[in-house]
Design a protein around this motif. Structure first.
Motif, PDB file in Angstrom:
ATOM      1  N   VAL A 697       0.812  -1.061  -0.020  1.00 12.35           N
ATOM      2  CA  VAL A 697      -0.072  -0.024   0.130  1.00 12.35           C
ATOM      3  C   VAL A 697       0.933   1.324  -0.008  1.00 12.35           C
ATOM      4  CG1 VAL A 697      -1.673   1.279   1.324  1.00 12.35           C
ATOM      5  CG2 VAL A 697      -1.934  -1.193   1.297  1.00 12.35           C
ATOM      6  N   LEU A 698       0.615   2.199  -0.922  1.00 12.03           N
ATOM      7  CA  LEU A 698       1.454   3.388  -1.194  1.00 12.03           C
ATOM      8  C   LEU A 698       0.819   4.445  -1.566  1.00 12.03           C
ATOM      9  CD1 LEU A 698       4.496   4.403  -0.888  1.00 12.03           C
ATOM     10  CD2 LEU A 698       4.644   3.658  -3.507  1.00 12.03           C
ATOM     11  N   VAL A 699       1.006   5.774  -0.974  1.00 12.99           N
ATOM     12  CA  VAL A 699       0.387   6.750  -1.563  1.00 12.99           C
ATOM     13  C   VAL A 699       1.512   7.646  -2.621  1.00 12.99           C
ATOM     14  CG1 VAL A 699      -0.210   9.292  -1.406  1.00 12.99           C
ATOM     15  CG2 VAL A 699      -0.641   7.733   0.439  1.00 12.99           C
ATOM     16  N   SER A 700       1.085   7.364  -3.866  1.00 13.28           N
ATOM     17  CA  SER A 700       1.980   7.873  -4.928  1.00 13.28           C
ATOM     18  C   SER A 700       1.841   9.057  -5.589  1.00 13.28           C
ATOM     19  CB  SER A 700       2.259   6.530  -5.909  1.00 13.28           C
ATOM     20  OG  SER A 700       3.226   6.962  -7.017  1.00 13.28           O
ATOM     21  N   ARG A 717      -3.707  -5.354  -2.181  1.00 14.06           N
ATOM     22  CA  ARG A 717      -4.338  -6.213  -1.226  1.00 14.06           C
ATOM     23  C   ARG A 717      -5.623  -7.019  -1.928  1.00 14.06           C
ATOM     24  NH1 ARG A 717      -5.352  -4.068   4.212  1.00 14.06           N
ATOM     25  NH2 ARG A 717      -6.605  -2.650   2.940  1.00 14.06           N
ATOM     26  N   PHE A 718      -6.124  -7.868  -1.050  1.00 12.40           N
ATOM     27  CA  PHE A 718      -7.491  -8.330  -1.740  1.00 12.40           C
ATOM     28  C   PHE A 718      -8.626  -7.561  -0.986  1.00 12.40           C
ATOM     29  CE2 PHE A 718      -4.359 -12.149  -2.368  1.00 12.40           C
ATOM     30  CZ  PHE A 718      -4.810 -12.142  -3.864  1.00 12.40           C
ATOM     31  N   ILE A 721      -9.562  -0.478   0.246  1.00 14.84           N
ATOM     32  CA  ILE A 721      -9.245   0.589   1.371  1.00 14.84           C
ATOM     33  C   ILE A 721     -10.225   1.605   1.135  1.00 14.84           C
ATOM     34  CG2 ILE A 721      -7.469   2.572   1.818  1.00 14.84           C
ATOM     35  CD1 ILE A 721      -5.434   1.081   0.314  1.00 14.84           C
ATOM     36  N   ILE A 722     -10.756   1.931   2.611  1.00 15.23           N
ATOM     37  CA  ILE A 722     -11.745   2.923   2.436  1.00 15.23           C
ATOM     38  C   ILE A 722     -11.652   3.611   3.643  1.00 15.23           C
ATOM     39  CG2 ILE A 722     -13.681   1.532   1.276  1.00 15.23           C
ATOM     40  CD1 ILE A 722     -14.530   0.469   4.108  1.00 15.23           C
ATOM     41  N   ASP A 723     -12.065   4.670   3.932  1.00 15.17           N
ATOM     42  CA  ASP A 723     -12.230   5.789   4.946  1.00 15.17           C
ATOM     43  C   ASP A 723     -10.787   6.157   5.372  1.00 15.17           C
ATOM     44  OD1 ASP A 723     -14.937   5.882   5.106  1.00 15.17           O
ATOM     45  OD2 ASP A 723     -14.966   4.126   6.567  1.00 15.17           O
ATOM     46  N   GLY A 780      -7.284  -1.004   8.887  1.00 16.81           N
ATOM     47  CA  GLY A 780      -6.906  -2.249   8.175  1.00 16.81           C
ATOM     48  C   GLY A 780      -5.404  -2.110   7.755  1.00 16.81           C
ATOM     49  N   VAL A 781      -4.977  -1.052   7.251  1.00 17.63           N
ATOM     50  CA  VAL A 781      -3.765  -0.819   6.886  1.00 17.63           C
ATOM     51  C   VAL A 781      -2.418  -0.652   7.941  1.00 17.63           C
ATOM     52  CG1 VAL A 781      -2.225   0.338   5.335  1.00 17.63           C
ATOM     53  CG2 VAL A 781      -4.543  -0.088   4.801  1.00 17.63           C
ATOM     54  N   LYS A 782      -1.701  -1.847   8.261  1.00 20.12           N
ATOM     55  CA  LYS A 782      -0.705  -1.665   9.361  1.00 20.12           C
ATOM     56  C   LYS A 782       0.188  -0.756   8.900  1.00 20.12           C
ATOM     57  CE  LYS A 782      -1.655  -6.235  10.669  1.00 20.12           C
ATOM     58  NZ  LYS A 782      -0.965  -7.847  11.128  1.00 20.12           N
ATOM     59  N   SER A 783       0.926  -0.506   7.868  1.00 20.10           N
ATOM     60  CA  SER A 783       1.798   0.297   7.465  1.00 20.10           C
ATOM     61  C   SER A 783       1.791   0.700   6.243  1.00 20.10           C
ATOM     62  CB  SER A 783       3.193  -0.215   7.772  1.00 20.10           C
ATOM     63  OG  SER A 783       3.377  -1.374   7.013  1.00 20.10           O
ATOM     64  N   SER A 784       2.342   1.849   5.879  1.00 15.71           N
ATOM     65  CA  SER A 784       2.354   2.148   4.103  1.00 15.71           C
ATOM     66  C   SER A 784       3.566   3.361   4.423  1.00 15.71           C
ATOM     67  CB  SER A 784       1.004   3.004   3.801  1.00 15.71           C
ATOM     68  OG  SER A 784       1.210   3.695   2.581  1.00 15.71           O
ATOM     69  N   PRO A 785       4.681   3.122   3.571  1.00 18.90           N
ATOM     70  CA  PRO A 785       5.955   4.217   3.752  1.00 18.90           C
ATOM     71  C   PRO A 785       5.382   5.550   3.439  1.00 18.90           C
ATOM     72  CG  PRO A 785       6.270   2.217   2.084  1.00 18.90           C
ATOM     73  CD  PRO A 785       4.676   2.270   2.520  1.00 18.90           C
ATOM     74  N   ASN A 786       6.114   6.501   3.825  1.00 17.48           N
ATOM     75  CA  ASN A 786       6.038   7.763   3.399  1.00 17.48           C
ATOM     76  C   ASN A 786       6.507   7.816   1.904  1.00 17.48           C
ATOM     77  OD1 ASN A 786       5.169   8.516   6.029  1.00 17.48           O
ATOM     78  ND2 ASN A 786       7.202   9.003   6.922  1.00 17.48           N
ATOM     79  N   ASN A 787       6.140   8.914   1.290  1.00 12.38           N
ATOM     80  CA  ASN A 787       6.451   9.309  -0.188  1.00 12.38           C
ATOM     81  C   ASN A 787       6.865  10.758  -0.050  1.00 12.38           C
ATOM     82  OD1 ASN A 787       7.396   8.774  -2.511  1.00 12.38           O
ATOM     83  ND2 ASN A 787       5.513   7.539  -3.029  1.00 12.38           N
ATOM     84  N   TYR A 788       7.631  11.394  -1.191  1.00 21.23           N
ATOM     85  CA  TYR A 788       8.000  12.701  -1.172  1.00 21.23           C
ATOM     86  C   TYR A 788       7.807  13.169  -2.709  1.00 21.23           C
ATOM     87  CZ  TYR A 788       9.758  11.229   3.236  1.00 21.23           C
ATOM     88  OH  TYR A 788       9.781  10.515   4.477  1.00 21.23           O
ATOM     89  N   VAL A 789       7.602  14.467  -2.686  1.00 18.08           N
ATOM     90  CA  VAL A 789       7.800  15.314  -3.973  1.00 18.08           C
ATOM     91  C   VAL A 789       8.914  16.380  -3.718  1.00 18.08           C
ATOM     92  CG1 VAL A 789       6.744  16.988  -5.472  1.00 18.08           C
ATOM     93  CG2 VAL A 789       5.559  14.769  -4.957  1.00 18.08           C
ATOM     94  N   PHE A 790       9.927  16.501  -4.200  1.00 15.92           N
ATOM     95  CA  PHE A 790      10.812  17.463  -4.367  1.00 15.92           C
ATOM     96  C   PHE A 790      10.579  18.387  -5.568  1.00 15.92           C
ATOM     97  CE2 PHE A 790      13.352  13.825  -2.571  1.00 15.92           C
ATOM     98  CZ  PHE A 790      13.182  14.298  -1.249  1.00 15.92           C
ATOM     99  N   PRO A 791       9.933  19.444  -5.525  1.00 19.62           N
ATOM    100  CA  PRO A 791       9.417  20.369  -6.732  1.00 19.62           C
ATOM    101  C   PRO A 791      10.451  20.928  -7.727  1.00 19.62           C
ATOM    102  CG  PRO A 791       8.295  21.050  -4.514  1.00 19.62           C
ATOM    103  CD  PRO A 791       9.554  20.162  -4.415  1.00 19.62           C
ATOM    104  N   VAL A 792      11.714  21.030  -7.204  1.00 20.83           N
ATOM    105  CA  VAL A 792      12.697  21.373  -8.121  1.00 20.83           C
ATOM    106  C   VAL A 792      13.943  20.378  -7.980  1.00 20.83           C
ATOM    107  CG1 VAL A 792      12.086  23.756  -8.145  1.00 20.83           C
ATOM    108  CG2 VAL A 792      13.811  23.007  -6.419  1.00 20.83           C
ATOM    109  N   PRO A 793      14.880  20.435  -8.884  1.00 20.48           N
ATOM    110  CA  PRO A 793      16.152  19.533  -8.708  1.00 20.48           C
ATOM    111  C   PRO A 793      16.782  19.973  -7.102  1.00 20.48           C
ATOM    112  CG  PRO A 793      16.122  20.189 -10.684  1.00 20.48           C
ATOM    113  CD  PRO A 793      14.687  21.022 -10.124  1.00 20.48           C
TER     114      PRO A 793
END
Length: 883
Positions: A697-700, A717-718, A721-723, A780-793
């Protein structure tokens, strides 16, 4: 669309009486060069490079430029000699066979000064010779003389040339490897050195019996309502002529509750001319007696014991195979894409996805190259196989592609994949070349395909067969100057992969899909005569994609695909790993002869540098320039693969992209390559990142050209994901405290990627001063990694400063099964990018390459042997990015 269930071998032993001719107390092996000047004791299974190293004639073959300095080895003729004793009783059996499980590659075999009992020319097959009338009581002498593979390839090429003639000059390799049924990478590749080895790379033994033996077991299943029909085929072999066999074949399957299902049949038949016969038994199994086998991340890979016995009518002899079986269905679905995507551009063409046990599963994984450049070591080194496959398992991989320029891996390899739930995309061993189709070549190929399908067919881990690696696109794209003879090469291509290989696979393994090539357009390529006009058409099949000129940290760079079976970027291995190949500090420079020698990809360093400097600041006058170049190359590789992989996972929503297998998992020497794991087993930053970008599970997020941000929720997962709550923290580079936090509702169906209804922009801030962190909280989602956006180089960001970092190791050491686990506490006073922990102590960090946005975080270090916490603490070195 095909459905099938496959099985896995745990033990492959023929219960004939065996005289072991591998290195043991009963046999003395020696090797000698053609002129007799170099000789010594030999190890069997083994190879000439290994034996020359053990004898002290050559040094470490992977040190500096020893791959070139020891090339003379591959030009010589080498004879392996065994002296062994047999008794009169040993000669009494009706059948006496000499069996070589693997010979690399072109050799002549002589026993007791008889004329040659056999000539061999394929390292991928088992050879069985009748020696009933050639063996004698007392001492016997066996000679195996190996021809130079380089010379053998040249001789064959002069008779049946097939393009290309040679590998590129920068590979420091040899020519015409496509003429030999040998590991294609042994003549060099863009990621590895040339070691054209020879030797007895698998076990050798004498088998003797009076009746018959089970040589292979294949299994075929189908659903019958809620139950299963299992057909077990025993491929029985006796003497090398027509023989009548009389006995009993029986099977016993242990199912749930330790119940044993048994069935037997009388066998009284005449064999074929070669002394073989196939006998089968069918068994009906109630569906409530078994649990399904699932790939890693989707369920348990449940296995069951199956025993297959053949007993002679006299009951004096028994041959048996004990295997483990796994019940599951797999099909590659190539149906109209409009059924998934409607009448849109994306809905043109066909889908291409793996349906396992009735569910469409996104295949996350990588590509496997041989675990050692010397095949005998790749075959026998179970510890390395364990470490690599466990590493793949640990980062959520469900599939590995065994690449077509290596070897058909050992039984142990596939057994381990069965146990871990790692599906295998199995290439046949043809890669990046045209191949001859003269009758002798096709004859040895036929034997190779038959044997390896028979050997591997029953493994639940094998999902698909592919005829070759990149040969369709090479021919269509004129990679080797074949366009002027296109019709000739097209006809030869079809003769080899379609007319020769496909019928064998479909006869022996009719339930499993055979793809003619990878990449290809699958069914569409077949409709177009097997060489598609555009084998990279994103509306069909699988693709390989490499682009070293575009911005590979930018999600908008990448094209659509149904299934990405290869993609990647290079990085250098760590300084620690490089130092295992050289003790000269002058070698550790980018422009040294050592560095140039190790880079086999043309312009490889330039491509790394362009990607690296496009995003990060690196001063060529920095006295730590090379050290930073190595580290930054790993950052760049990890970020590029993260970006591209998430594009493919997001593509499940709008293109029905259903697979991401990056190139490559492992390495064969200490050099720049596309691998995520260095030679020796050290994880690069890429492999740590894979744990996140392959998370179930990942926010992308995706930053668009307009600077708006699309946010996808990926759910492997089978259950849906709600709420969910998606939190977006906006940080200034100068502080560990977010300057703004926004929350949005989120949801996703089971086994899906979904674009969220989020209006996300950051236009109120200067892009160079901020970055965004995405996190998920969902029932029900035990873990999901953080994710990032770097807007510029990163080289353009403002405010990132050098941090103060404190590392302490807790005194309490936890035992986790066979490992010891240490807690490493990390304190920082500002944002830290790509915080990398390294130690000379043997072990590994469970997570690494941290984006640190909190004052304190913890890391876990695991190892096998106890080390005092204070010693671990003092050994830890850190690196990170700062402008």
């Amino acid at each position: 669309m095909r459905t099938f269930v496959l099985f896995c071998s745990v033990l492959t032993i023929i219960n004939a009486e065996i005289i072991d001719l591998s290195s043991s107390d009963n046999v003395i092996w020696t090797f000698v060069s053609k002129n007799g000047s170099m000789k010594g004791p030999a190890t069997v299974p083994g190879g000439v490079y290994s034996d020359l190293q053990k004898a002290g004639i050559i040094g470490d073959i992977l040190n500096r430029d020893n791959d070139v300095l020891t090339r003379w080895v591959a030009f010589d003729t080498w004879t392996y000699t065994a002296k062994f004793q047999v008794s009169i009783d040993d000669l009494a059996s009706r059948v006496v066979h000499l069996v070589f499980d693997g010979l690399d590659t072109t050799a002549f075999i002589v026993l007791n000064d008889h004329s040659p009992i056999g000539a061999v020319n394929n390292m991928f097959v088992k050879y069985v010779f009748d020696i009933k009338n050639k063996l004698k009581a007392g001492e016997n002498v066996l000679n195996v003389t190996f021809l130079s593979p380089i010379m053998a390839a040249q001789i064959r090429s002069s008779r049946a040339f097939a393009a290309p003639a040679c590998v590129p000059p920068g590979y420091n390799g040899e020519c015409h490897v496509n003429q030999l049924r040998k590991m294609q990478a042994s003549f060099a590749w863009d990621w590895g050195p040339a070691f054209p080895s020879v030797g007895i790379w698998k076990p050798v033994y004498i088998e003797k019996y009076d009746g018959a033996v089970i040589r292979w077991v294949t299994t075929h299943t189908k659903r019958v309502g809620v139950d299963w029909s299992l057909t077990v085929q025993a491929h029985i072999e006796t003497s090398k002529k027509v023989t009548k066999i009389d006995g009993v074949l029986s099977i016993a399957l242990q199912v749930e509750g330790k119940q044993m299902l048994k069935k037997w049949k009388q066998v009284n038949v005449e064999t074929k001319a070669d002394g073989t016969v196939v006998e089968e038994i069918e068994l009906l199994i109630s569906g409530n007696m078994i649990r399904l086998w699932w790939p890693n991340g989707y369920g348990e890979p449940t296995l069951y014991d199956l025993h297959v016995h053949y007993t002679t009518a006299s009951k004096k002899e028994e041959s048996r195979k004990d295997i483990k079986i796994g019940f599951r269905t797999v099909e590659i679905v190539e149906s109209p894409a409009s059924e998934k995507l409607g009448n849109t551009t994306a809905g043109k063409g066909l889908t291409f996805y793996f349906k396992v046990n009735g569910y469409p599963l996104f295949m996350k994984g990588s590509n496997w190259i041989p675990s050692n450049i010397l095949p005998e070591l790749g075959e026998s080194d179970k510890a390395t196989i364990d470490n690599l496959l466990t590493a793949a398992y640990d980062v959520n991989m469900a599939m590995l592609r065994v690449w077509g320029g290596g070897v058909y891996e050992s039984d142990y390899f596939y057994e381990k994949c069965d146990q871990l739930g790692i599906l295998i995309w199995q290439d046949f061993m043809f890669a990046c070349s045209m191949y001859p189709v003269d009758p002798p070549f096709l004859n040895v190929v036929t034997q190779e395909i038959e044997q390896n399908v028979l050997r591997l067919q029953h493994h639940p881990s094998i999902a698909v067969w592919a005829g070759n690696n990149e040969n369709e696109v090479a021919l269509r794209g004129n990679w080797y100057g074949t366009s002027k003879d296109f019709k000739k090469y097209e006809a030869e291509y079809i003769k080899l992969y379609v007319d020769t290989i496909r019928p064998i696979v479909e006869t022996l393994d009719p339930e499993r899909r055979y793809l003619v090539s990878s990449p290809s357009n699958g069914i569409e390529s077949e409709r177009e005569g097997y060489i598609a006009s555009n084998p990279y058409d994103p509306h069909y099949g699988d693709t390989h994609y490499y682009n070293y000129f575009a911005d590979n940290w930018n999600m908008n760079t990448y094209p659509k695909t149904r299934f990405a079976s290869e993609y990647g970027f290079q990085s250098l291995p760590s300084i620690r790993t490089l130092k295992t190949a050289t003790s000269n500090p002058d070698d550790l420079k980018l422009n040294s002869k050592f560095s140039e020698h190790r880079q086999h990809s043309p312009n490889g360093y330039s491509y790394i540098e362009n990607q690296l400097t496009g995003h990060m600041k690196l001063d060529v006058n920095d006295f730590k320039y090379f050290e930073k170049f190595v580290f930054y190359s790993q950052i760049s590789q990890a970020m590029a693969l993260k970006t591209e992989t998430e594009v493919y996972r997001q593509g499940q929503a709008d293109w029905y992209t259903m697979g991401a297998l990056y190139w490559q998992l492992n390495d064969v020497w200490q050099a720049p390559s596309w691998s995520g794991i260095e030679y020796g087993g050290r994880w690069k930053m890429l492999h740590y990142f894979a744990k996140t970008f392959f998370a179930p599970v990942l926010v992308s997020p995706r930053q668009l050209v307009s600077d708006d941000i699309d946010v996808y929720l990926l759910n492997d997962r089978f259950v849906p994901i709600i709420d969910a709550v998606i939190t977006v923290d906006i940080y200034n580079w100068t502080s560990l405290t977010p300057i703004n936090t926004k929350q949005f509702p989120g949801d996703a169906d089971a086994l899906s990627a979904k674009l969220q209804d989020i209006d996300m922009n950051y236009w109120d801030y200067k892009k160079e001063q901020i970055f965004l962190k995405f996190s998920l909280d969902a029932p029900g989602v035990k873990s999901s990694p953080n994710n990032y956006v770097f807007p510029v180089p990163l080289k353009s960001i403002v405010g990132l400063i050098k941090p103060n970092i404190t590392i302490t190791v807790a005194n309490i050491v936890m035992r986790r099964k066979e490992k010891l686990e240490y807690t490493v506490n990390i304190e920082v006073d500002t944002i830290v990018l790509f915080l990398w922990l390294e130690t000379g102590i043997k072990g590994n960090f469970i997570d690494n390459a941290f984006i640190v946005t909190e004052p304190t975080i913890t890391a876990k270090f695991v190892c096998s042997k106890y080390v005092a916490p204070r010693d671990l603490q003092s050994s830890i070195e850190i690196q990170y990015y700062v402008n």
